[in-house]
Design an enzyme around this catalytic site. Structure first.
Site, PDB file in Angstrom:
ATOM      1  N   HIS A 305       0.850  -1.179   0.000  1.00 43.51           N
ATOM      2  CA  HIS A 305       0.000   0.000   0.000  1.00 43.51           C
ATOM      3  C   HIS A 305       0.887   1.230   0.000  1.00 43.51           C
ATOM      4  O   HIS A 305       1.936   1.235   0.642  1.00 43.51           O
ATOM      5  CB  HIS A 305      -0.906   0.013   1.245  1.00 43.51           C
ATOM      6  CG  HIS A 305      -2.062   0.921   1.098  1.00 43.51           C
ATOM      7  ND1 HIS A 305      -1.966   2.269   1.333  1.00 43.51           N
ATOM      8  CD2 HIS A 305      -3.333   0.688   0.688  1.00 43.51           C
ATOM      9  CE1 HIS A 305      -3.139   2.816   1.097  1.00 43.51           C
ATOM     10  NE2 HIS A 305      -3.987   1.886   0.694  1.00 43.51           N
ATOM     11  N   ASP A 362      -7.929  -5.342   0.152  1.00 47.49           N
ATOM     12  CA  ASP A 362      -8.441  -6.226  -0.904  1.00 47.49           C
ATOM     13  C   ASP A 362      -8.031  -7.679  -0.741  1.00 47.49           C
ATOM     14  O   ASP A 362      -8.514  -8.541  -1.475  1.00 47.49           O
ATOM     15  CB  ASP A 362      -7.960  -5.733  -2.270  1.00 47.49           C
ATOM     16  CG  ASP A 362      -8.644  -4.442  -2.653  1.00 47.49           C
ATOM     17  OD1 ASP A 362      -9.846  -4.337  -2.396  1.00 47.49           O
ATOM     18  OD2 ASP A 362      -7.973  -3.550  -3.185  1.00 47.49           O
TER      19      ASP A 362
END
Ligand code: ACO
Length: 427
Positions: A305, A362
């Site tokens: 991320h 996710d």
């Protein structure tokens, strides 16, 4: 620290430091170009703040995410998606009466204009639902010219309610069109997530009872996706809005930005990755060896991320819900087992540790979607439904604060001036 000094040859320039409410600091370079003729170059905006915002706070090092000051863990446990939507869009949590008024005002807008049926009919059945959702969202501006003025608070209010109300309907219709089933009208007696599930899975021929556990899990997923400050799609919504494009058009561009596999599309990519591992009979270690080989071009989807460098708090909550939903549905857990194996190995592997790569939101969400029967290419559409209040909140905040059109600069690296040789003399 209140000022930063920049030394350019023998010239010294001072720039003010802006401090946020959580203590993070930024050098305000607003007059850099006018003072020096120079610009900054920051590919991917890794070091660039594009605005001041009071909506969402993230501390990527500590794994903190708060909407309007409330911790995501607490919101996930104690609130509903509509409460969170109210919080993001209006700035405060609602009282029971305010929530009821908000719920009602959204519920009465859930239907789509009947003429949209012909619009859907024009799309190939194989169309990706994100393309359909983006197109239909933009097309709302053709049906509702009465709510397009970004400067009229009443227009913005109505447009906000229409979007929140209609996006689940738009999304479910995209799915129904793809499988050739009749569209199911919304049932306004149901809650937000339950209504969406019914529009997705019910048919006019049979009674459909929404499983409350599944509706609750979906509501939670929507909460977890509701905002994430200046991510790719939210920044897109702001950039498009900064041209004074209307809210429907701005949100449609956010849907398109979210579609990409490096952003919202990653939940689809995770399931496809796990399924292909299963098909090829690859163990977690074998797959991760491929990921670490840079020549392969394979990434561990659902990992890494831009902001979180310790853990993604949303991933922790989702992992727990994922286990609960699979248990409740008594589903086989092969993909979950594979995901947990990958996570366990990766978190101990030097490659991932060094680069601070952790599971993101996710990594597990796709497994839940799949368990509750959502087709893979609808995963990102559900992300869009969740992210909608965040997009609206940022678009509205930008308009309330006042803004200039977003227009980055560049460092030109192309040809210097040359003379045009007429076509006949070329080649
Ligand atoms: N698998 C393998 N290696 C990775 C991964 C990954 N998932 N993510 C990053 N890396 C490596 C890169 O190859 C790079 O290595 P290098 O320094 O040896 O070149 C290093 O880690 C830094 O990666 P960047 O791509 O520079 O990091 P960036 O912050 O630009 O990208 C992103 C963040 C796009 C999320 C990236 O981690 C990624 O592609 N992850 C997989 C896709 C994904 O899950 N996206 C969803 C993000 S969450 C969301 O949008 C809701």
């Amino acid at each position: 620290m209140s000022k930063a000094t920049l030394k350019l040859d023998d010239k010294e320039l001072e720039f003010p430091i802006i401090t946020g409410s959580e203590g993070e600091q930024a050098i305000d370079i607003g007059n850099l170009r006018s003072a020096t003729g120079l610009i900054t170059l920051d590919q991917g905006f890794v070091n660039t703040g594009s605005c001041e915002s009071a909506i969402t706070f993230i501390d990527g090092e500590k794994g903190i995410l708060r909407y309007r000051g409330y911790r995501i863990e607490e919101l996930a446990e104690k609130s509903s998606f509509l409460e969170v939507a109210y919080l993001l869009v209006r700035g405060e949590l609602p009282t029971p009466a305010e929530l009821e008024e908000f719920r009602h005002s959204i519920t009465i807008h859930t239907m789509l204009h009947e003429d949209f049926r012909r619009f859907y009919g024009g799309f190939p059945k194989s169309a990706h639902p994100m393309a359909v959702v983006s197109a239909v969202t933009a097309a709302l501006s053709t049906f509702y010219p009465d709510s397009l003025d970004p400067d009229d608070p009443l227009h913005v209010e109505i447009c906000t309610k229409r979007l929140l109300a209609k996006l689940p309907t738009i999304a479910a219709y995209a799915f129904k069109h793809s499988i050739g089933q009749p569209f199911m009208y919304p049932d306004n007696r149901l809650g937000y997530a339950a209504n969406f599930l019914r529009m997705m899975f019910a048919t006019p021929c049979e009674e459909y009872l929404v499983d409350e556990v599944i509706a609750k899990a979906l509501d939670l997923l929507l909460i977890l996706h509701a905002d994430h400050e200046q991510n790719c799609s939210t920044s897109t919504v702001r950039v498009v809005g900064s041209s004074r494009a209307n809210l429907f058009a701005s949100i449609s561009s956010g849907v398109s930005a979210l579609w990409g596999p490096l952003h919202g599309g990653a939940n689809q990519a995770v399931i496809e990755m796990l399924q292909s591992m299963e098909k090829q009979g690859l163990s977690g270690k074998q797959f991760l060896d491929k990921v670490k080989d840079k020549q392969s071009g394979i990434r561990l989807m659902g990992f890494g991320h831009r902001v979180y460098k310790n853990f993604d708090p949303r991933a922790k909550i989702i992992k727990k819900t994922c286990t609960e939903v699979l248990q409740r549905l008594n589903k086989q857990t092969k993909l979950l087992d594979l995901a947990m194996e990958l996570e366990e190995i990766a978190l101990r592997d030097e490659y991932f540790v060094e680069r601070k790569l952790y599971p993101n939101v996710d990594f597990y969400s796709g497994i839940i979607y799949q368990a509750i029967g959502i087709p893979v290419d609808m995963f990102t559409v559900i992300f869009a439904i969740g992210r909608l209040p965040g997009w609206i909140a940022h678009w509205t905040e930008m308009h309330e604060q006042g803004f200039r059109i977003s227009r980055p600069r560049q460092v030109y690296t192309g040809a210097t001036e040359r003379t045009l040789v007429p076509l006949a003399q070329r080649g």
